[in-house]
Design an enzyme around this catalytic site. Sequence first.
Site, PDB file in Angstrom:
ATOM      1  N   GLU A  12       1.323  -6.467   2.040  1.00 12.37           N
ATOM      2  CA  GLU A  12       2.469  -6.218   1.158  1.00 12.37           C
ATOM      3  C   GLU A  12       2.516  -7.170  -0.041  1.00 12.37           C
ATOM      4  O   GLU A  12       3.572  -7.690  -0.402  1.00 12.37           O
ATOM      5  CB  GLU A  12       3.788  -6.332   1.954  1.00 12.37           C
ATOM      6  CG  GLU A  12       3.916  -5.349   3.103  1.00 12.37           C
ATOM      7  CD  GLU A  12       3.969  -3.897   2.636  1.00 12.37           C
ATOM      8  OE1 GLU A  12       4.455  -3.648   1.516  1.00 12.37           O
ATOM      9  OE2 GLU A  12       3.512  -3.015   3.388  1.00 12.37           O
ATOM     10  N   ILE A  13       1.354  -7.383  -0.652  1.00 15.29           N
ATOM     11  CA  ILE A  13       1.346  -8.251  -1.839  1.00 15.29           C
ATOM     12  C   ILE A  13       0.811  -7.529  -3.073  1.00 15.29           C
ATOM     13  O   ILE A  13       0.585  -8.159  -4.105  1.00 15.29           O
ATOM     14  CB  ILE A  13       0.577  -9.566  -1.594  1.00 15.29           C
ATOM     15  CG1 ILE A  13      -0.790  -9.336  -0.976  1.00 15.29           C
ATOM     16  CG2 ILE A  13       1.369 -10.508  -0.714  1.00 15.29           C
ATOM     17  CD1 ILE A  13      -1.844  -8.951  -1.941  1.00 15.29           C
ATOM     18  N   THR A  16      -2.612  -2.216  -3.283  1.00 16.88           N
ATOM     19  CA  THR A  16      -2.690  -0.808  -3.660  1.00 16.88           C
ATOM     20  C   THR A  16      -2.260  -0.607  -5.103  1.00 16.88           C
ATOM     21  O   THR A  16      -2.887   0.178  -5.846  1.00 16.88           O
ATOM     22  CB  THR A  16      -1.824   0.053  -2.729  1.00 16.88           C
ATOM     23  OG1 THR A  16      -2.264  -0.134  -1.375  1.00 16.88           O
ATOM     24  CG2 THR A  16      -1.936   1.528  -3.084  1.00 16.88           C
ATOM     25  N   LYS A  37      -8.653   3.948   0.065  1.00 14.41           N
ATOM     26  CA  LYS A  37      -7.917   3.100   1.009  1.00 14.41           C
ATOM     27  C   LYS A  37      -8.654   3.212   2.327  1.00 14.41           C
ATOM     28  O   LYS A  37      -8.529   4.199   3.060  1.00 14.41           O
ATOM     29  CB  LYS A  37      -6.469   3.586   1.139  1.00 14.41           C
ATOM     30  CG  LYS A  37      -5.637   2.810   2.147  1.00 14.41           C
ATOM     31  CD  LYS A  37      -5.266   1.430   1.642  1.00 14.41           C
ATOM     32  CE  LYS A  37      -4.334   0.725   2.641  1.00 14.41           C
ATOM     33  NZ  LYS A  37      -3.928  -0.604   2.178  1.00 14.41           N
ATOM     34  N   PRO A 206       4.081  -8.894 -13.557  1.00 16.34           N
ATOM     35  CA  PRO A 206       5.450  -9.328 -13.291  1.00 16.34           C
ATOM     36  C   PRO A 206       6.082  -8.384 -12.275  1.00 16.34           C
ATOM     37  O   PRO A 206       5.465  -7.400 -11.849  1.00 16.34           O
ATOM     38  CB  PRO A 206       6.119  -9.213 -14.662  1.00 16.34           C
ATOM     39  CG  PRO A 206       5.376  -8.100 -15.326  1.00 16.34           C
ATOM     40  CD  PRO A 206       3.955  -8.213 -14.851  1.00 16.34           C
TER      41      PRO A 206
END
Length: 250
Positions: A12-13, A16, A37, A206
Amino acid sequence: MKGLFVTGTDTEIGKTLVTGALTVALQHAGARVAPIKSVAAGQVFDDATGRWLNEDVALLHAAQSLGMRPEQVGPMQFREPCAPHIAARLEGRTIAREPLLAAIARSAAMGDWALVEGVGGFRVPLGAGWDTADLAQALGLPVLLVVGLRLGCLNHALLTAEAIRARGLRLAGWVANTVDPDMPHAADNLCALQVGLRAPCWGYLPRLRDASAASAARHFSLSSTELLQLLRDAQPALAPTETDDLTAFP
């Protein structure tokens, strides 16, 4: 196979999102890109299509222009959002090395460049005796590291870079993705990463209100043409040796 293996400092960083953004950017330069993936855990039922979908696979599928089917973008998908070897066990399945490598190779053959995304961090178990680092090593692609900017990212990033190089793989570059928009001393952390990783920074993302591949693609440090040249210059990452098992590839 030519391309990149995209890994991250954690789950989760933004792996993707970065993979999708790079797909879009390279396509703008005229490249035929197959985003893949490799293993996806976690699906939801989509009433509109009547199919189970993984959101990462859906993002990459939307980014590509090769006419790939979702199952070609995500060749191995599981329902439960957990570690892949656990998700596979819950369904009575296994993540076998040779079938997965062969599936990735088939999908990669649809384009000139393959962007193969791992799952979680660099060393996530896939089954008995092998993990995502073994997958990266078998593919032999240069590695793009996605660093999630939050407290602890320096340690995670430097350890991951060390593990990548220990496998004989080339760290082609890294992308910083803002996970914590309120992270203190973010600029100082970016400087430390630039020094410690010893690889070029491809971009800084960002916190995006529109977290789409097209939106993220605008935050690479280089133009689409320059990114494509950087990708070309990174090949090949790993020459076959007597201990490499690359028999799954033509």
